[in-house]
Design a protein around this motif. Structure first.
Motif, PDB file in Angstrom:
ATOM      1  N   LYS A  39      41.432 -45.438 -25.040  1.00  0.00           N
ATOM      2  CA  LYS A  39      40.978 -44.937 -23.736  1.00  0.00           C
ATOM      3  C   LYS A  39      40.121 -45.977 -23.041  1.00  0.00           C
ATOM      4  CE  LYS A  39      41.087 -40.016 -24.891  1.00  0.00           C
ATOM      5  NZ  LYS A  39      40.319 -38.741 -24.856  1.00  0.00           N
ATOM      6  N   GLU A  40      39.966 -45.791 -21.747  1.00  0.00           N
ATOM      7  CA  GLU A  40      39.120 -46.683 -20.979  1.00  0.00           C
ATOM      8  C   GLU A  40      37.645 -46.342 -21.202  1.00  0.00           C
ATOM      9  OE1 GLU A  40      42.138 -47.691 -17.247  1.00  0.00           O
ATOM     10  OE2 GLU A  40      40.237 -46.658 -16.890  1.00  0.00           O
ATOM     11  N   ARG A  41      36.820 -47.318 -20.986  1.00  0.00           N
ATOM     12  CA  ARG A  41      35.377 -47.085 -21.059  1.00  0.00           C
ATOM     13  C   ARG A  41      34.969 -46.090 -19.963  1.00  0.00           C
ATOM     14  NH1 ARG A  41      32.256 -52.447 -20.177  1.00  0.00           N
ATOM     15  NH2 ARG A  41      33.207 -52.154 -18.113  1.00  0.00           N
ATOM     16  N   GLU A  42      34.088 -45.176 -20.315  1.00  0.00           N
ATOM     17  CA  GLU A  42      33.640 -44.183 -19.344  1.00  0.00           C
ATOM     18  C   GLU A  42      32.127 -44.060 -19.327  1.00  0.00           C
ATOM     19  OE1 GLU A  42      35.058 -40.256 -20.209  1.00  0.00           O
ATOM     20  OE2 GLU A  42      34.142 -40.185 -22.190  1.00  0.00           O
ATOM     21  N   PHE A  43      31.637 -43.712 -18.165  1.00  0.00           N
ATOM     22  CA  PHE A  43      30.201 -43.501 -17.969  1.00  0.00           C
ATOM     23  C   PHE A  43      29.771 -42.229 -18.681  1.00  0.00           C
ATOM     24  CE2 PHE A  43      26.207 -43.522 -15.829  1.00  0.00           C
ATOM     25  CZ  PHE A  43      25.948 -42.214 -15.434  1.00  0.00           C
ATOM     26  N   VAL A  44      28.611 -42.290 -19.317  1.00  0.00           N
ATOM     27  CA  VAL A  44      28.046 -41.122 -19.989  1.00  0.00           C
ATOM     28  C   VAL A  44      26.785 -40.634 -19.275  1.00  0.00           C
ATOM     29  CG1 VAL A  44      27.022 -40.240 -22.127  1.00  0.00           C
ATOM     30  CG2 VAL A  44      28.972 -41.817 -22.220  1.00  0.00           C
ATOM     31  N   ALA A  45      25.818 -41.538 -19.101  1.00  0.00           N
ATOM     32  CA  ALA A  45      24.548 -41.147 -18.495  1.00  0.00           C
ATOM     33  C   ALA A  45      23.831 -42.391 -18.009  1.00  0.00           C
ATOM     34  CB  ALA A  45      23.683 -40.397 -19.498  1.00  0.00           C
ATOM     35  N   GLY A  46      22.955 -42.187 -17.023  1.00  0.00           N
ATOM     36  CA  GLY A  46      22.154 -43.286 -16.517  1.00  0.00           C
ATOM     37  C   GLY A  46      20.794 -42.792 -16.088  1.00  0.00           C
ATOM     38  N   ILE A  47      19.829 -43.708 -16.082  1.00  0.00           N
ATOM     39  CA  ILE A  47      18.473 -43.357 -15.694  1.00  0.00           C
ATOM     40  C   ILE A  47      17.902 -44.484 -14.857  1.00  0.00           C
ATOM     41  CG2 ILE A  47      17.508 -44.263 -17.867  1.00  0.00           C
ATOM     42  CD1 ILE A  47      15.479 -41.889 -17.709  1.00  0.00           C
ATOM     43  N   GLY A  48      17.309 -44.104 -13.721  1.00  0.00           N
ATOM     44  CA  GLY A  48      16.812 -45.092 -12.794  1.00  0.00           C
ATOM     45  C   GLY A  48      15.368 -45.484 -13.056  1.00  0.00           C
ATOM     46  N   TRP A  49      14.832 -46.290 -12.113  1.00  0.00           N
ATOM     47  CA  TRP A  49      13.463 -46.761 -12.243  1.00  0.00           C
ATOM     48  C   TRP A  49      12.463 -45.613 -12.297  1.00  0.00           C
ATOM     49  CZ3 TRP A  49      14.397 -50.276  -7.429  1.00  0.00           C
ATOM     50  CH2 TRP A  49      15.225 -51.341  -7.798  1.00  0.00           C
ATOM     51  N   SER A  50      12.758 -44.561 -11.548  1.00  0.00           N
ATOM     52  CA  SER A  50      11.838 -43.424 -11.467  1.00  0.00           C
ATOM     53  C   SER A  50      12.156 -42.343 -12.484  1.00  0.00           C
ATOM     54  CB  SER A  50      11.876 -42.825 -10.068  1.00  0.00           C
ATOM     55  OG  SER A  50      13.192 -42.390  -9.766  1.00  0.00           O
ATOM     56  N   ALA A  51      13.028 -42.692 -13.436  1.00  0.00           N
ATOM     57  CA  ALA A  51      13.410 -41.793 -14.525  1.00  0.00           C
ATOM     58  C   ALA A  51      14.283 -40.627 -14.069  1.00  0.00           C
ATOM     59  CB  ALA A  51      12.193 -41.268 -15.286  1.00  0.00           C
ATOM     60  N   ILE A  52      14.833 -40.731 -12.883  1.00  0.00           N
ATOM     61  CA  ILE A  52      15.817 -39.732 -12.465  1.00  0.00           C
ATOM     62  C   ILE A  52      17.121 -40.041 -13.188  1.00  0.00           C
ATOM     63  CG2 ILE A  52      17.180 -38.864 -10.534  1.00  0.00           C
ATOM     64  CD1 ILE A  52      14.771 -39.444  -8.747  1.00  0.00           C
ATOM     65  N   SER A  53      17.721 -39.020 -13.787  1.00  0.00           N
ATOM     66  CA  SER A  53      18.902 -39.236 -14.619  1.00  0.00           C
ATOM     67  C   SER A  53      20.157 -38.634 -14.003  1.00  0.00           C
ATOM     68  CB  SER A  53      18.663 -38.648 -16.007  1.00  0.00           C
ATOM     69  OG  SER A  53      18.278 -37.292 -15.927  1.00  0.00           O
ATOM     70  N   THR A  54      21.276 -39.187 -14.399  1.00  0.00           N
ATOM     71  CA  THR A  54      22.596 -38.760 -13.945  1.00  0.00           C
ATOM     72  C   THR A  54      23.500 -38.669 -15.158  1.00  0.00           C
ATOM     73  OG1 THR A  54      22.261 -39.936 -11.849  1.00  0.00           O
ATOM     74  CG2 THR A  54      24.514 -39.303 -12.395  1.00  0.00           C
ATOM     75  N   TYR A  55      24.374 -37.657 -15.178  1.00  0.00           N
ATOM     76  CA  TYR A  55      25.234 -37.439 -16.336  1.00  0.00           C
ATOM     77  C   TYR A  55      26.689 -37.243 -15.919  1.00  0.00           C
ATOM     78  CZ  TYR A  55      20.832 -36.541 -18.713  1.00  0.00           C
ATOM     79  OH  TYR A  55      19.560 -36.659 -19.233  1.00  0.00           O
TER      80      TYR A  55
END
Length: 123
Positions: free
Chosen positions: A43-59
């Motif tokens: 499978k292709e690589r996929e995004f799981v989660a990220g966190i910015g400078w201000s600790a706001i996260s995305t899933y």
């Protein structure tokens, strides 16, 4: 130049938990957006989660409510707490860093990558 080293992968039964860590060196950690990606066999690589400078996260939708990303700027480390693991979570998990603001799911937009750590979830 930023070096990223992941740890914490392993074999776990479905429903179990693991915590991945990614230690960063070089650069100013607090200024990097940090993220986790994964790639399963075939499978292709996929995004799981990220966190910015201000600790706001995305899933990614597939992990919302089960995974939690966090960062400790004093330790130059980002974590991925993975609960209620499923066999479909089996993959090599990669830590990534980017210098520009904003979490994006596109891997080519990230500047630095770790070597990956294997997570295997048995049914």
């Amino acid at each position: 130049q930023v070096q990223l080293v992941e740890s914490g992968g392993g074999l776990v039964q479905a429903g179990g938990s693991l915590r991945l860590s990614c230690a960063a060196s070089g650069g100013t950690f607090s200024r990097y957006v940090m993220g986790w990606f994964r790639q399963a066999p075939g499978k292709e690589r996929e995004f799981v989660a990220g966190i910015g400078w201000s600790a706001i996260s995305t899933y990614a939708d597939s992990v919302k409510g089960r995974f939690t990303i966090s960062r400790d700027n004093a330790k130059n480390t980002v974590y991925l707490q993975m609960n209620s693991l499923k066999p479909e979570d089996t993959a090599v998990y990669y830590c990534a860093a980017k210098t520009r603001a904003g979490v994006v799911p596109t891997g080519r937009m990230w500047d630095y990558w770790g070597q990956g750590t294997q997570v295997t979830v048995s049914s």
